[in-house]
Design a protein around this motif. Structure first.
Motif, PDB file in Angstrom:
ATOM      1  N   CYS A  73       0.814  -1.216   0.000  1.00  0.00           N
ATOM      2  CA  CYS A  73       0.000   0.000   0.000  1.00  0.00           C
ATOM      3  C   CYS A  73       0.848   1.266   0.000  1.00  0.00           C
ATOM      4  O   CYS A  73       0.470   2.265  -0.627  1.00  0.00           O
ATOM      5  N   ASP A  74       1.993   1.243   0.673  1.00  0.00           N
ATOM      6  CA  ASP A  74       2.896   2.399   0.631  1.00  0.00           C
ATOM      7  C   ASP A  74       3.360   2.664  -0.804  1.00  0.00           C
ATOM      8  O   ASP A  74       3.358   3.806  -1.273  1.00  0.00           O
ATOM      9  N   ALA A  75       3.750   1.619  -1.498  1.00  0.00           N
ATOM     10  CA  ALA A  75       4.197   1.766  -2.885  1.00  0.00           C
ATOM     11  C   ALA A  75       3.021   2.136  -3.793  1.00  0.00           C
ATOM     12  O   ALA A  75       3.152   2.982  -4.683  1.00  0.00           O
ATOM     13  N   LEU A  76       1.865   1.510  -3.574  1.00  0.00           N
ATOM     14  CA  LEU A  76       0.681   1.812  -4.392  1.00  0.00           C
ATOM     15  C   LEU A  76       0.317   3.295  -4.281  1.00  0.00           C
ATOM     16  O   LEU A  76       0.009   3.941  -5.289  1.00  0.00           O
ATOM     17  N   ARG A  77       0.370   3.829  -3.085  1.00  0.00           N
ATOM     18  CA  ARG A  77       0.051   5.250  -2.900  1.00  0.00           C
ATOM     19  C   ARG A  77       0.989   6.121  -3.756  1.00  0.00           C
ATOM     20  O   ARG A  77       0.559   7.066  -4.414  1.00  0.00           O
ATOM     21  N   LYS A  78       2.276   5.781  -3.750  1.00  0.00           N
ATOM     22  CA  LYS A  78       3.245   6.532  -4.555  1.00  0.00           C
ATOM     23  C   LYS A  78       2.957   6.398  -6.047  1.00  0.00           C
ATOM     24  O   LYS A  78       3.265   7.304  -6.820  1.00  0.00           O
ATOM     25  N   ALA A  79       2.386   5.268  -6.447  1.00  0.00           N
ATOM     26  CA  ALA A  79       2.083   5.046  -7.863  1.00  0.00           C
ATOM     27  C   ALA A  79       0.791   5.737  -8.293  1.00  0.00           C
ATOM     28  O   ALA A  79       0.710   6.290  -9.397  1.00  0.00           O
ATOM     29  N   VAL A  80      -0.215   5.707  -7.443  1.00  0.00           N
ATOM     30  CA  VAL A  80      -1.516   6.284  -7.815  1.00  0.00           C
ATOM     31  C   VAL A  80      -1.455   7.810  -7.861  1.00  0.00           C
ATOM     32  O   VAL A  80      -2.007   8.437  -8.780  1.00  0.00           O
ATOM     33  N   ARG A  81      -0.794   8.396  -6.900  1.00  0.00           N
ATOM     34  CA  ARG A  81      -0.794   9.857  -6.746  1.00  0.00           C
ATOM     35  C   ARG A  81      -0.454  10.618  -8.028  1.00  0.00           C
ATOM     36  O   ARG A  81      -1.207  11.525  -8.428  1.00  0.00           O
ATOM     37  N   PRO A  82       0.629  10.307  -8.738  1.00  0.00           N
ATOM     38  CA  PRO A  82       0.941  11.112  -9.932  1.00  0.00           C
ATOM     39  C   PRO A  82      -0.006  10.882 -11.112  1.00  0.00           C
ATOM     40  O   PRO A  82       0.016  11.650 -12.072  1.00  0.00           O
ATOM     41  N   TYR A  83      -0.832   9.851 -11.036  1.00  0.00           N
ATOM     42  CA  TYR A  83      -1.744   9.543 -12.143  1.00  0.00           C
ATOM     43  C   TYR A  83      -3.201   9.836 -11.806  1.00  0.00           C
ATOM     44  O   TYR A  83      -4.106   9.363 -12.491  1.00  0.00           O
ATOM     45  N   ARG A  84      -3.407  10.633 -10.774  1.00  0.00           N
ATOM     46  CA  ARG A  84      -4.760  11.001 -10.368  1.00  0.00           C
ATOM     47  C   ARG A  84      -5.545  11.524 -11.572  1.00  0.00           C
ATOM     48  O   ARG A  84      -5.100  12.428 -12.269  1.00  0.00           O
ATOM     49  N   GLY A  85      -6.695  10.906 -11.815  1.00  0.00           N
ATOM     50  CA  GLY A  85      -7.545  11.330 -12.931  1.00  0.00           C
ATOM     51  C   GLY A  85      -7.118  10.797 -14.287  1.00  0.00           C
ATOM     52  O   GLY A  85      -7.786  11.039 -15.286  1.00  0.00           O
ATOM     53  N   ARG A  86      -6.022  10.072 -14.349  1.00  0.00           N
ATOM     54  CA  ARG A  86      -5.528   9.567 -15.632  1.00  0.00           C
ATOM     55  C   ARG A  86      -5.703   8.061 -15.785  1.00  0.00           C
ATOM     56  O   ARG A  86      -5.893   7.585 -16.893  1.00  0.00           O
ATOM     57  N   ILE A  87      -5.578   7.308 -14.697  1.00  0.00           N
ATOM     58  CA  ILE A  87      -5.744   5.856 -14.746  1.00  0.00           C
ATOM     59  C   ILE A  87      -7.117   5.531 -14.185  1.00  0.00           C
ATOM     60  O   ILE A  87      -7.450   5.898 -13.050  1.00  0.00           O
ATOM     61  N   ALA A  88      -7.922   4.855 -15.000  1.00  0.00           N
ATOM     62  CA  ALA A  88      -9.324   4.611 -14.634  1.00  0.00           C
ATOM     63  C   ALA A  88      -9.495   3.518 -13.588  1.00  0.00           C
ATOM     64  O   ALA A  88     -10.442   3.544 -12.809  1.00  0.00           O
ATOM     65  N   ALA A  89      -8.591   2.550 -13.571  1.00  0.00           N
ATOM     66  CA  ALA A  89      -8.717   1.439 -12.626  1.00  0.00           C
ATOM     67  C   ALA A  89      -7.333   0.909 -12.271  1.00  0.00           C
ATOM     68  O   ALA A  89      -6.426   0.903 -13.106  1.00  0.00           O
ATOM     69  N   TRP A  90      -7.215   0.455 -11.038  1.00  0.00           N
ATOM     70  CA  TRP A  90      -5.976  -0.152 -10.540  1.00  0.00           C
ATOM     71  C   TRP A  90      -6.289  -1.575 -10.133  1.00  0.00           C
ATOM     72  O   TRP A  90      -7.180  -1.810  -9.316  1.00  0.00           O
ATOM     73  N   GLU A  91      -5.557  -2.530 -10.699  1.00  0.00           N
ATOM     74  CA  GLU A  91      -5.736  -3.936 -10.366  1.00  0.00           C
ATOM     75  C   GLU A  91      -4.770  -4.306  -9.243  1.00  0.00           C
ATOM     76  O   GLU A  91      -3.565  -4.063  -9.337  1.00  0.00           O
ATOM     77  N   ILE A  92      -5.312  -4.896  -8.194  1.00  0.00           N
ATOM     78  CA  ILE A  92      -4.537  -5.233  -7.004  1.00  0.00           C
ATOM     79  C   ILE A  92      -4.039  -6.664  -7.132  1.00  0.00           C
ATOM     80  O   ILE A  92      -4.785  -7.614  -6.919  1.00  0.00           O
ATOM     81  N   CYS A  93      -2.808  -6.813  -7.535  1.00  0.00           N
ATOM     82  CA  CYS A  93      -2.148  -8.106  -7.741  1.00  0.00           C
ATOM     83  C   CYS A  93      -2.803  -8.896  -8.880  1.00  0.00           C
ATOM     84  O   CYS A  93      -3.981  -8.776  -9.130  1.00  0.00           O
TER      85      CYS A  93
END
Length: 142
Positions: A73-93
């Motif tokens: 989750c720490d790494a995921l937060r770093k990944a999601v933040r810069p793509y706010r509004g750009r990536i429609a869905a994140w697949e968890i594993c």
């Protein structure tokens, strides 16, 4: 990538699934998203929504480690933040039920991880969806 995205658009495809492998993003404690920035630019120019599979592959970290959900989750937060509004869905594993039989420690971690990761995604990008349980065949024991 440009030709693939253009072909997908021409075929009427609306979604593309990409994979972000954390060990290729974070090096020496610093995140470099330049390869994904380029991918996102291409997808956006072709009007493709992206489902990003987030893979937490880090040397010395195993899915069965007690702190895996928190570190993911720490790494995921770093990944999601810069793509706010750009990536429609994140697949968890991906294919969390492999290898089979599923290690009970990983099963317990995955059960903890799903709501934690979904919360991180909602906090960082309320417009993005979370996708989970993308299993490799669903046996009744999964």
């Amino acid at each position: 990538m440009e030709k693939l995205a253009a072909a997908a658009k021409d075929a009427g495809i609306k979604w593309l699934r990409e994979q972000m492998v954390w060990k290729y993003v974070e090096k020496n404690g610093k995140a470099d998203f330049s390869n994904y920035d380029r991918t996102m630019d291409i997808c956006e120019s072709n009007r493709l929504s992206v489902c990003m599979l987030f893979s937490m592959v880090v040397k010395g970290l195993e899915k069965t480690d007690a702190d895996f959900p928190e570190r993911y989750c720490d790494a995921l937060r770093k990944a999601v933040r810069p793509y706010r509004g750009r990536i429609a869905a994140w697949e968890i594993c991906n294919e969390p039920n492999l290898p089979w039989p599923m290690d009970p420690r990983w099963a317990a971690n995955y059960r903890r991880l799903l709501p934690m990761a979904t919360q991180v995604i909602r906090e960082e990008d309320p417009s993005a969806r979370s996708v989970g349980c993308s299993a490799s065949g669903l046996g009744v024991r999964f």
